[in-house]
Scaffold this active site. Structure first.
Site, PDB file in Angstrom:
ATOM      1  N   CYS A 150      42.668  35.592  49.687  1.00 16.49           N
ATOM      2  CA  CYS A 150      42.786  36.459  50.863  1.00 16.49           C
ATOM      3  C   CYS A 150      41.849  36.015  51.981  1.00 16.49           C
ATOM      4  O   CYS A 150      42.191  36.099  53.151  1.00 16.49           O
ATOM      5  CB  CYS A 150      42.487  37.892  50.466  1.00 16.49           C
ATOM      6  N   LYS A 207      48.277  49.195  37.898  1.00 15.13           N
ATOM      7  CA  LYS A 207      49.507  48.388  37.908  1.00 15.13           C
ATOM      8  C   LYS A 207      49.219  46.968  38.365  1.00 15.13           C
ATOM      9  O   LYS A 207      48.894  46.722  39.516  1.00 15.13           O
ATOM     10  CB  LYS A 207      50.581  48.967  38.833  1.00 15.13           C
ATOM     11  N   GLU A 262      49.649  35.011  57.582  1.00 12.24           N
ATOM     12  CA  GLU A 262      48.984  34.589  56.347  1.00 12.24           C
ATOM     13  C   GLU A 262      49.977  33.801  55.506  1.00 12.24           C
ATOM     14  O   GLU A 262      51.002  34.331  55.081  1.00 12.24           O
ATOM     15  CB  GLU A 262      48.507  35.827  55.580  1.00 12.24           C
ATOM     16  N   GLU A 299      42.521  46.635  50.478  1.00 14.80           N
ATOM     17  CA  GLU A 299      42.015  45.264  50.667  1.00 14.80           C
ATOM     18  C   GLU A 299      43.228  44.407  50.949  1.00 14.80           C
ATOM     19  O   GLU A 299      43.997  44.129  50.027  1.00 14.80           O
ATOM     20  CB  GLU A 299      41.341  44.762  49.387  1.00 14.80           C
ATOM     21  N   CYS A 300      43.403  44.001  52.190  1.00 12.61           N
ATOM     22  CA  CYS A 300      44.662  43.330  52.526  1.00 12.61           C
ATOM     23  C   CYS A 300      44.461  41.876  52.932  1.00 12.61           C
ATOM     24  O   CYS A 300      43.516  41.242  52.511  1.00 12.61           O
ATOM     25  CB  CYS A 300      45.385  44.156  53.574  1.00 12.61           C
TER      26      CYS A 300
HETATM   27  P1  NAP Z   1      51.692  42.253  47.584  1.00 11.46           P
HETATM   28  O1  NAP Z   1      53.063  41.718  47.612  1.00 11.46           O
HETATM   29  O2  NAP Z   1      51.257  43.146  48.668  1.00 11.46           O
HETATM   30  O3  NAP Z   1      51.534  42.963  46.179  1.00 11.46           O
HETATM   31  C1  NAP Z   1      50.356  43.579  45.797  1.00 11.46           C
HETATM   32  C2  NAP Z   1      50.661  44.660  44.804  1.00 11.46           C
HETATM   33  O4  NAP Z   1      51.453  45.661  45.434  1.00 11.46           O
HETATM   34  C3  NAP Z   1      51.475  44.158  43.615  1.00 11.46           C
HETATM   35  O5  NAP Z   1      51.059  44.831  42.451  1.00 11.46           O
HETATM   36  C4  NAP Z   1      52.875  44.546  44.005  1.00 11.46           C
HETATM   37  O6  NAP Z   1      53.714  44.701  42.905  1.00 11.46           O
HETATM   38  C5  NAP Z   1      52.645  45.861  44.710  1.00 11.46           C
HETATM   39  N1  NAP Z   1      53.743  46.215  45.591  1.00 11.46           N
HETATM   40  C6  NAP Z   1      54.619  45.381  46.207  1.00 11.46           C
HETATM   41  N2  NAP Z   1      55.519  46.081  46.914  1.00 11.46           N
HETATM   42  C7  NAP Z   1      55.222  47.386  46.739  1.00 11.46           C
HETATM   43  C8  NAP Z   1      55.794  48.602  47.200  1.00 11.46           C
HETATM   44  N3  NAP Z   1      56.881  48.610  47.984  1.00 11.46           N
HETATM   45  N4  NAP Z   1      55.210  49.764  46.829  1.00 11.46           N
HETATM   46  C9  NAP Z   1      54.126  49.767  46.021  1.00 11.46           C
HETATM   47  N5  NAP Z   1      53.571  48.661  45.535  1.00 11.46           N
HETATM   48  C10 NAP Z   1      54.098  47.478  45.896  1.00 11.46           C
HETATM   49  O7  NAP Z   1      50.603  41.110  47.522  1.00 11.46           O
HETATM   50  P2  NAP Z   1      50.612  39.839  46.589  1.00 11.46           P
HETATM   51  O8  NAP Z   1      51.646  38.903  47.122  1.00 11.46           O
HETATM   52  O9  NAP Z   1      50.648  40.240  45.165  1.00 11.46           O
HETATM   53  O10 NAP Z   1      49.142  39.257  46.862  1.00 11.46           O
HETATM   54  C11 NAP Z   1      48.858  38.517  47.973  1.00 11.46           C
HETATM   55  C12 NAP Z   1      48.238  39.381  49.050  1.00 11.46           C
HETATM   56  O11 NAP Z   1      47.071  40.011  48.555  1.00 11.46           O
HETATM   57  C13 NAP Z   1      47.785  38.570  50.221  1.00 11.46           C
HETATM   58  O12 NAP Z   1      48.165  39.211  51.408  1.00 11.46           O
HETATM   59  C14 NAP Z   1      46.279  38.558  50.083  1.00 11.46           C
HETATM   60  O13 NAP Z   1      45.585  38.367  51.279  1.00 11.46           O
HETATM   61  C15 NAP Z   1      46.014  39.876  49.494  1.00 11.46           C
HETATM   62  N6  NAP Z   1      44.706  39.900  48.822  1.00 11.46           N
HETATM   63  C16 NAP Z   1      43.680  40.562  49.435  1.00 11.46           C
HETATM   64  C17 NAP Z   1      42.431  40.596  48.855  1.00 11.46           C
HETATM   65  C18 NAP Z   1      41.291  41.326  49.496  1.00 11.46           C
HETATM   66  O14 NAP Z   1      40.313  41.586  48.810  1.00 11.46           O
HETATM   67  N7  NAP Z   1      41.367  41.665  50.752  1.00 11.46           N
HETATM   68  C19 NAP Z   1      42.225  39.952  47.636  1.00 11.46           C
HETATM   69  C20 NAP Z   1      43.285  39.286  47.042  1.00 11.46           C
HETATM   70  C21 NAP Z   1      44.534  39.282  47.651  1.00 11.46           C
HETATM   71  P3  NAP Z   1      54.755  43.532  42.512  1.00 11.46           P
HETATM   72  O15 NAP Z   1      54.028  42.245  42.603  1.00 11.46           O
HETATM   73  O16 NAP Z   1      55.111  43.862  41.126  1.00 11.46           O
HETATM   74  O17 NAP Z   1      55.883  43.649  43.462  1.00 11.46           O
END
Ligand code: NAP
Ligand code: MG
Length: 497
Positions: free
Chosen positions: A302, A191, A401, A267-268
C-alpha cells in the site's frame, strides 16, 4: 538466509495441510450453504484447497458467537495478566509454526518464502506480543476537577469487531487488527481476502490452542461482496476495521451509514512519492531504496514508492542505478529462498497491472525496463520489474494505484515543485525524501501530506510507530499504542462526594 536455504520448501509444501473451513464459535465448520471457493497458488496456477465460502448466514452465526462471548465476559473480564499470558502464548505459537505459516502465505499469495519466513511471520508474532505486553501497562485517566469530585475517564472495549483484510500481507494485516482488538477485550469476526484465506484460518486455530476462548475470534473466509458486505452491514457489529482499496473502503462507510452507524477505521490505498534531491548523501543507497520501495512484495504494497520524483539534474544517472538494482528483483519461484520477487497474487491482478503498463505506453510515458509477463509456461503470474520514465503527474500511471512492480518516474526543478507534485494525489499514506539539507528535510516533513514521512530511508518502521493514511488513504492508525484507541471508547464516570 542460510537457515532458510537448508529447508527443502518444495518437500514441505508437498506435505502441507491446508486449513479450509470457517472457524465459528471455536469449531471448524463448512459454510451453511455448503459452498466453497478454490484458493489458487499464483506460483503455478494450481488449486491449493476448496475453502468454505461464507455468506450472511455464517456471518450471523459468527457475530452471534462473538456477541455471546463478549456479553458473558469470558475474555473481556479476564484479568489483564491472564489475557496477556494467552496472547503471549499465541505469539509463541506463531513462531513455533513459522515455517508452516510462511509456506501457507507464500503458496497462497505468491510472495517469496524469504519474505514470508523472515518478515511477515516474525513481525506478526512481534505485533501480537507487543499488544499482549501493553495490556497491563496502559492506564486510564483521572480528569481535573474541583475538590469534591473525581472524574474517571475509562477506556472500554467496543464489543464485536469486524475485520476485513487484503491479500498482500494476509497474516500481518489480520494481526494488526486482531492483536489490539483482542488485547482490549473485544470479540471478533475476521474475514480474510478470497485470494489468501489460509493463514487467517490457521491463526484462528492457533488462538484457540493458545487459550483464546471459543467464539472470541471467529474467521469467515468468503467473498467481499457477500461475507465482507454482511459484516459491514451487520446491526450487531460495533466497529469495522478494514484494510484494502480506497474503493471498497468507501463501501464500508456506506454500509455503516445504512446500518447501525458502526465505527469504521480504514487503511486504504496509496500512490506514495519518493523524492530524490541532488544533494542526497548517497545516491546509490537512495537508488537501492527506490528499487526496493516499488519491487518489494511484487509492488503489492500500500505504501509502495510508486512515484519516483527525481531532481532533473540527476534524473538520467539516478534512473540508470534504479534500473540496475531493479534487475536484482527479477521474479522467480517464490519457494526458492534466493528469490526476492515472487508471483502476482492472481491472474486478475496480473492482467490489471499489464493493462496499466499498456496505458502508460499509450499515454506517452517511456518504458525503460520490464513491461511484460514472465515464466508463463509455469502457469504462474509473474511480471518483470517495470520502470517508466517521462511520466507526467496527470497520466493514469501516476494517478492510480497499480499495486504491482511498476515505477513511474517524474522530474522536478525545485523543492516547491517537488512538494506540489508529491501532494497532487488523492492519497496520503506515505512519502519519502533523500537530502542532506536538514532544512529541506524538515520542510518536507511538514509539507508532505502523508501519514508516514521517511527521510533518508524508505519504509522504515516498527510496531511502535503508528501507520495509516491522510486523505483518501483512510483514517485510523494501526500499530503503536494509538491503535488501542480504535478498539475502545471513552466512558466518563463522574463521582461527587
Ligand atoms: P480490496 O479489493 O479492497 O479488498 C480488501 C478486502 O475487502 C478483501 O477482504 C475483500 O474481499 C473485501 N471486499 C471486497 N469487496 C468488498 C465489498 N463489496 N464489500 C465488503 N468487502 C469487500 O483490496 P485488495 O485488492 O485485497 O488489497 C489491495 C488494496 O489494499 C490496495 O488498495 C492497498 O493499497 C490496500 N492496502 C492498504 C494498506 C494500508 O495499511 N493502508 C495495507 C495493505 C493493503 P475479497 O478479496 O474476498 O473480495
Ligand atoms: Mg491464493
Amino acid at each position: 538466509m542460510d537457515a532458510l536455504a537448508r529447508i527443502d520448501w518444495q518437500d514441505r509444501a508437498a506435505r502441507l495441510r491446508f486449513p479450509h473451513q470457517a472457524l465459528i464459535d471455536g469449531k471448524p465448520v463448512p459454510a451453511a450453504s455448503g459452498k466453497t471457493f478454490a484458493t489458487v497458488s499464483p506460483r503455478d496456477g494450481k488449486v491449493l484447497a476448496e475453502v468454505a465460502a461464507c455468506d450472511r448466514e455464517d456471518v450471523d452465526r459468527a457475530v452471534a458467537a462473538a456477541r455471546r462471548t463478549f456479553e458473558q465476559g469470558v475474555w473481556r473480564d479476564r484479568h489483564p495478566r491472564e489475557r496477556k499470558a494467552v496472547l503471549l502464548r499465541l505469539a509463541e505459537l506463531v513462531m513455533e509454526n513459522a515455517d508452516e505459516l510462511a509456506l501457507l502465505e507464500t503458496l497462497d499469495m505468491g510472495k517469496p518464502i524469504r519474505d514470508s519466513r523472515s518478515i511477515d511471520i516474525p513481525l506478526s508474532a512481534r505485533c501480537i506480543s507487543y499488544y499482549a505486553e501493553a495490556i497491563d501497562k496502559v492506564y486510564d485517566q483521572v480528569g481535573p476537577t474541583g475538590p469534591n469530585a473525581i472524574s474517571m475517564i475509562l477506556r472500554e472495549p467496543l464489543g464485536v469487531i469486524g475485520a476485513v483484510v487484503p491479500w498482500n500481507f494476509p497474516l500481518m494485516m489480520a494481526v494488526w487488527k486482531v492483536a489490539p482488538a483482542l488485547a482490549t477485550g473485544n470479540s471478533m469476526v475476521l474475514k480474510p481476502a478470497e485470494q489468501s484465506p489460509l493463514t487467517a484460518i490457521r491463526l484462528g486455530e492457533l488462538a484457540l490452542e493458545a487459550g483464546v476462548p471459543p467464539g472470541v475470534l471467529n474467521v469467515v473466509p468468503g467473498m467481499g461482496e457477500t461475507a465482507g458486505q454482511a459484516i459491514g452491514r451487520h446491526m450487531d457489529v460495533d466497529m469495522l476495521a478494514f484494510t484494502g482499496s480506497t474503493e471498497v473502503g468507501k463501501y464500508f462507510l456506506r454500509y455503516a451509514g445504512e446500518s447501525n452507524m458502526k465505527r469504521v477505521a480504514l487503511e486504504c490505498g496509496g500512490k506514495s512519492p519518493h523524492i530524490v534531491m541532488p544533494d542526497a548523501h548517497d545516491l546509490d543507497t537512495a537508488a537501492q531504496n527506490a528499487a526496493g520501495g516499488i519491487f518489494f512484495n511484487q509492488g503489492e504494497v500500500c505504501n509502495a514508492g510508486s512515484r519516483l520524483l527525481v531532481h532533473e539534474s540527476i534524473k538520467d544517472e539516478f534512473l540508470e542505478r534504479v534500473i540496475h538494482y531493479g534487475r536484482q528483483w527479477a521474479p522467480a519461484d517464490p519457494l526458492d529462498p534466493a528469490t526476492r520477487m515472487g508471483a502476482m497474487v492472481d491472474t486478475r491482478q496480473m492482467e490489471r497491472v499489464l493493462a496499466y503498463i499498456e496505458k502508460g505506453k499509450a499515454e506517452g510515458a517511456e518504458l525503460k525496463a520490464g513491461g511484460q509477463r514472465l515464466h508463463a509456461e509455469t502457469g504462474g503470474c509473474y511480471i518483470a520489474p517495470t520502470v517508466f520514465d517521462k511520466v507526467r503527474n496527470d497520466m493514469t500511471i501516476a494517478r492510480e494505484e497499480i499495486f504491482g512492480p511498476v515505477l513511474s518516474t517524474l522530474t522536478f526543478k525545485d523543492t516547491d515543485e517537488a512538494f506540489r507534485i508529491a501532494n497532487d494525489t488523492i492519497y496520503g499514506l506515505a512519502a519519502a525524501i533523500w537530502t542532506k539539507d536538514v532544512s529541506v528535510a524538515m520542510r518536507a516533513a511538514r509539507a508532505l501530506k502523508a501519514g508516514s514521512v521517511w527521510i533518508n530511508c524508505f519504509d522504515a518502521s516498527d510496531i511502535t510507530a503508528p501507520f495509516g493514511g491522510f486523505k483518501q488513504s483512510g483514517f485510523g492508525r494501526d500499530k503503536s499504542l494509538h491503535a488501542l484507541e480504535k478498539y475502545t471508547d471513552l466512558k466518563t464516570v463522574w463521582i461527587e462526594f
